[in-house]
Scaffold this motif. Structure first.
Motif, PDB file in Angstrom:
ATOM      1  N   MET A   8       0.819  -1.210   0.000  1.00 15.28           N
ATOM      2  CA  MET A   8       0.000   0.000   0.000  1.00 15.28           C
ATOM      3  C   MET A   8       0.852   1.260   0.000  1.00 15.28           C
ATOM      4  O   MET A   8       0.395   2.320  -0.406  1.00 15.28           O
ATOM      5  CB  MET A   8      -0.939   0.013   1.213  1.00 15.28           C
ATOM      6  CG  MET A   8      -1.973  -1.088   1.189  1.00 15.28           C
ATOM      7  SD  MET A   8      -2.930  -1.163  -0.334  1.00 15.28           S
ATOM      8  CE  MET A   8      -3.795   0.371  -0.269  1.00 15.28           C
ATOM      9  N   VAL A   9       2.109   1.177   0.434  1.00 17.66           N
ATOM     10  CA  VAL A   9       2.971   2.362   0.506  1.00 17.66           C
ATOM     11  C   VAL A   9       3.137   3.021  -0.864  1.00 17.66           C
ATOM     12  O   VAL A   9       2.945   4.229  -0.994  1.00 17.66           O
ATOM     13  CB  VAL A   9       4.328   2.009   1.149  1.00 17.66           C
ATOM     14  CG1 VAL A   9       5.298   3.175   1.055  1.00 17.66           C
ATOM     15  CG2 VAL A   9       4.129   1.590   2.593  1.00 17.66           C
ATOM     16  N   PRO A  10       3.480   2.277  -1.927  1.00 17.05           N
ATOM     17  CA  PRO A  10       3.597   2.946  -3.232  1.00 17.05           C
ATOM     18  C   PRO A  10       2.255   3.487  -3.738  1.00 17.05           C
ATOM     19  O   PRO A  10       2.210   4.534  -4.390  1.00 17.05           O
ATOM     20  CB  PRO A  10       4.123   1.862  -4.171  1.00 17.05           C
ATOM     21  CG  PRO A  10       4.350   0.658  -3.369  1.00 17.05           C
ATOM     22  CD  PRO A  10       3.894   0.883  -1.979  1.00 17.05           C
ATOM     23  N   VAL A  12      -0.248   4.667  -1.889  1.00 19.61           N
ATOM     24  CA  VAL A  12      -0.520   5.899  -1.160  1.00 19.61           C
ATOM     25  C   VAL A  12       0.375   7.023  -1.673  1.00 19.61           C
ATOM     26  O   VAL A  12      -0.071   8.155  -1.864  1.00 19.61           O
ATOM     27  CB  VAL A  12      -0.323   5.682   0.361  1.00 19.61           C
ATOM     28  CG1 VAL A  12      -0.422   6.988   1.114  1.00 19.61           C
ATOM     29  CG2 VAL A  12      -1.336   4.689   0.871  1.00 19.61           C
ATOM     30  N   GLY A  13       1.631   6.728  -1.910  1.00 15.31           N
ATOM     31  CA  GLY A  13       2.541   7.734  -2.462  1.00 15.31           C
ATOM     32  C   GLY A  13       2.074   8.238  -3.813  1.00 15.31           C
ATOM     33  O   GLY A  13       2.136   9.437  -4.100  1.00 15.31           O
ATOM     34  N   PHE A  14       1.601   7.332  -4.647  1.00 12.50           N
ATOM     35  CA  PHE A  14       1.087   7.729  -5.958  1.00 12.50           C
ATOM     36  C   PHE A  14      -0.128   8.627  -5.825  1.00 12.50           C
ATOM     37  O   PHE A  14      -0.243   9.653  -6.485  1.00 12.50           O
ATOM     38  CB  PHE A  14       0.736   6.490  -6.782  1.00 12.50           C
ATOM     39  CG  PHE A  14       0.081   6.807  -8.087  1.00 12.50           C
ATOM     40  CD1 PHE A  14       0.811   7.297  -9.147  1.00 12.50           C
ATOM     41  CD2 PHE A  14      -1.284   6.613  -8.256  1.00 12.50           C
ATOM     42  CE1 PHE A  14       0.211   7.588 -10.354  1.00 12.50           C
ATOM     43  CE2 PHE A  14      -1.903   6.904  -9.450  1.00 12.50           C
ATOM     44  CZ  PHE A  14      -1.154   7.390 -10.502  1.00 12.50           C
ATOM     45  N   VAL A  15      -1.059   8.259  -4.941  1.00 13.08           N
ATOM     46  CA  VAL A  15      -2.289   9.029  -4.766  1.00 13.08           C
ATOM     47  C   VAL A  15      -1.976  10.437  -4.259  1.00 13.08           C
ATOM     48  O   VAL A  15      -2.453  11.427  -4.800  1.00 13.08           O
ATOM     49  CB  VAL A  15      -3.267   8.305  -3.818  1.00 13.08           C
ATOM     50  CG1 VAL A  15      -4.427   9.201  -3.446  1.00 13.08           C
ATOM     51  CG2 VAL A  15      -3.775   7.028  -4.466  1.00 13.08           C
ATOM     52  N   PHE A  16      -1.156  10.529  -3.217  1.00  9.25           N
ATOM     53  CA  PHE A  16      -0.846  11.845  -2.665  1.00  9.25           C
ATOM     54  C   PHE A  16       0.003  12.667  -3.638  1.00  9.25           C
ATOM     55  O   PHE A  16      -0.227  13.861  -3.799  1.00  9.25           O
ATOM     56  CB  PHE A  16      -0.137  11.725  -1.321  1.00  9.25           C
ATOM     57  CG  PHE A  16      -1.045  11.286  -0.215  1.00  9.25           C
ATOM     58  CD1 PHE A  16      -2.296  11.850  -0.057  1.00  9.25           C
ATOM     59  CD2 PHE A  16      -0.650  10.309   0.667  1.00  9.25           C
ATOM     60  CE1 PHE A  16      -3.146  11.446   0.960  1.00  9.25           C
ATOM     61  CE2 PHE A  16      -1.481   9.899   1.697  1.00  9.25           C
ATOM     62  CZ  PHE A  16      -2.727  10.473   1.840  1.00  9.25           C
ATOM     63  N   GLY A  17       0.955  12.056  -4.270  1.00 11.64           N
ATOM     64  CA  GLY A  17       1.779  12.779  -5.240  1.00 11.64           C
ATOM     65  C   GLY A  17       0.966  13.275  -6.416  1.00 11.64           C
ATOM     66  O   GLY A  17       1.160  14.394  -6.904  1.00 11.64           O
ATOM     67  N   HIS A  18       0.051  12.458  -6.871  1.00 14.75           N
ATOM     68  CA  HIS A  18      -0.800  12.833  -8.000  1.00 14.75           C
ATOM     69  C   HIS A  18      -1.649  14.050  -7.662  1.00 14.75           C
ATOM     70  O   HIS A  18      -1.829  14.937  -8.487  1.00 14.75           O
ATOM     71  CB  HIS A  18      -1.690  11.652  -8.380  1.00 14.75           C
ATOM     72  CG  HIS A  18      -2.588  11.933  -9.527  1.00 14.75           C
ATOM     73  ND1 HIS A  18      -3.857  12.415  -9.348  1.00 14.75           N
ATOM     74  CD2 HIS A  18      -2.409  11.828 -10.857  1.00 14.75           C
ATOM     75  CE1 HIS A  18      -4.421  12.584 -10.528  1.00 14.75           C
ATOM     76  NE2 HIS A  18      -3.561  12.228 -11.442  1.00 14.75           N
ATOM     77  N   SER A  19      -2.144  14.122  -6.449  1.00 15.52           N
ATOM     78  CA  SER A  19      -3.013  15.249  -6.088  1.00 15.52           C
ATOM     79  C   SER A  19      -2.250  16.562  -6.107  1.00 15.52           C
ATOM     80  O   SER A  19      -2.772  17.577  -6.560  1.00 15.52           O
ATOM     81  CB  SER A  19      -3.650  15.011  -4.717  1.00 15.52           C
ATOM     82  OG  SER A  19      -2.667  15.013  -3.703  1.00 15.52           O
ATOM     83  N   TYR A  20      -1.008  16.570  -5.644  1.00 18.95           N
ATOM     84  CA  TYR A  20      -0.227  17.807  -5.650  1.00 18.95           C
ATOM     85  C   TYR A  20       0.193  18.193  -7.058  1.00 18.95           C
ATOM     86  O   TYR A  20       0.195  19.368  -7.412  1.00 18.95           O
ATOM     87  CB  TYR A  20       0.989  17.681  -4.735  1.00 18.95           C
ATOM     88  CG  TYR A  20       0.603  17.631  -3.286  1.00 18.95           C
ATOM     89  CD1 TYR A  20       0.027  18.734  -2.663  1.00 18.95           C
ATOM     90  CD2 TYR A  20       0.769  16.476  -2.545  1.00 18.95           C
ATOM     91  CE1 TYR A  20      -0.353  18.691  -1.331  1.00 18.95           C
ATOM     92  CE2 TYR A  20       0.399  16.425  -1.212  1.00 18.95           C
ATOM     93  CZ  TYR A  20      -0.161  17.536  -0.617  1.00 18.95           C
ATOM     94  OH  TYR A  20      -0.543  17.485   0.694  1.00 18.95           O
ATOM     95  N   ILE A  21       0.541  17.222  -7.867  1.00 23.76           N
ATOM     96  CA  ILE A  21       0.926  17.514  -9.253  1.00 23.76           C
ATOM     97  C   ILE A  21      -0.276  18.027 -10.030  1.00 23.76           C
ATOM     98  O   ILE A  21      -0.158  18.947 -10.836  1.00 23.76           O
ATOM     99  CB  ILE A  21       1.528  16.256  -9.919  1.00 23.76           C
ATOM    100  CG1 ILE A  21       2.885  15.942  -9.293  1.00 23.76           C
ATOM    101  CG2 ILE A  21       1.666  16.445 -11.418  1.00 23.76           C
ATOM    102  CD1 ILE A  21       3.460  14.618  -9.701  1.00 23.76           C
ATOM    103  N   GLU A  74      -8.969  -2.426   6.401  1.00 23.76           N
ATOM    104  CA  GLU A  74      -8.564  -1.030   6.533  1.00 23.76           C
ATOM    105  C   GLU A  74      -7.917  -0.505   5.259  1.00 23.76           C
ATOM    106  O   GLU A  74      -8.036   0.669   4.930  1.00 23.76           O
ATOM    107  CB  GLU A  74      -7.599  -0.851   7.704  1.00 23.76           C
ATOM    108  CG  GLU A  74      -8.178  -1.181   9.049  1.00 23.76           C
ATOM    109  CD  GLU A  74      -7.965  -2.630   9.457  1.00 23.76           C
ATOM    110  OE1 GLU A  74      -7.466  -3.424   8.638  1.00 23.76           O
ATOM    111  OE2 GLU A  74      -8.312  -2.962  10.591  1.00 23.76           O
ATOM    112  N   PHE A  75      -7.211  -1.377   4.538  1.00 23.49           N
ATOM    113  CA  PHE A  75      -6.531  -0.965   3.318  1.00 23.49           C
ATOM    114  C   PHE A  75      -7.508  -0.565   2.213  1.00 23.49           C
ATOM    115  O   PHE A  75      -7.120   0.045   1.225  1.00 23.49           O
ATOM    116  CB  PHE A  75      -5.618  -2.088   2.811  1.00 23.49           C
ATOM    117  CG  PHE A  75      -6.357  -3.347   2.456  1.00 23.49           C
ATOM    118  CD1 PHE A  75      -6.815  -3.544   1.173  1.00 23.49           C
ATOM    119  CD2 PHE A  75      -6.592  -4.325   3.416  1.00 23.49           C
ATOM    120  CE1 PHE A  75      -7.495  -4.707   0.840  1.00 23.49           C
ATOM    121  CE2 PHE A  75      -7.265  -5.475   3.087  1.00 23.49           C
ATOM    122  CZ  PHE A  75      -7.733  -5.675   1.799  1.00 23.49           C
TER     123      PHE A  75
END
Length: 125
Positions: A8-10, A12-21, A74-75
């Motif tokens: 799930m770490v990658p 989550v990183g993709f989701v959060f990074g995508h929102s800022y970009i 939870e995931f």
């Protein structure tokens, strides 16, 4: 449980990074393809939607986590976020691209070779 969380770490990183970009890209698109007369309205709409999202998303994800926790999933919250990102990408690659191409077609060229977007509504009638 740890193995479920490791992959799930990658995501989550993709989701959060995508929102800022996406926010930076949205601002760039608005700056380039809106006329100076409509730019304030366009940025106002984006700011309003960002504000609404900053309130609704944490609340919605907290409720989803609470419900999914009962089922030991939870995931699933991250899966919901990933599906939302995929949906957003589909919109960006489909209808939004068509709308931007239509705006580009309607842009007028100035004497110095620059393209200028004319307002879609004449404010000075």
């Amino acid at each position: 449980l740890i193995i479920k969380q490791m992959y799930m770490v990658p995501i989550v990183g993709f989701v959060f990074g995508h929102s800022y970009i996406c926010l930076a890209a949205t601002n760039a698109i608005l700056s380039k393809y809106t006329s100076p007369y409509e730019r304030g309205l366009a940025f106002g709409v984006v700011a309003a939607m960002t504000g609404i999202t900053n309130v609704v998303a944490p609340t919605g994800f907290a409720l989803a986590y609470h419900v999914l926790r009962k089922y030991n999933m939870e995931f699933g919250v991250y899966m919901i976020a990933l599906l939302m990102v995929i949906f957003a990408l589909i919109i960006v690659l489909g209808p939004l691209r068509k709308a931007v191409n239509k705006v580009i077609e309607n842009m007028e060229q100035t004497d110095d070779g620059k393209q200028v977007n004319q307002p879609s509504y004449n404010y000075y009638k």
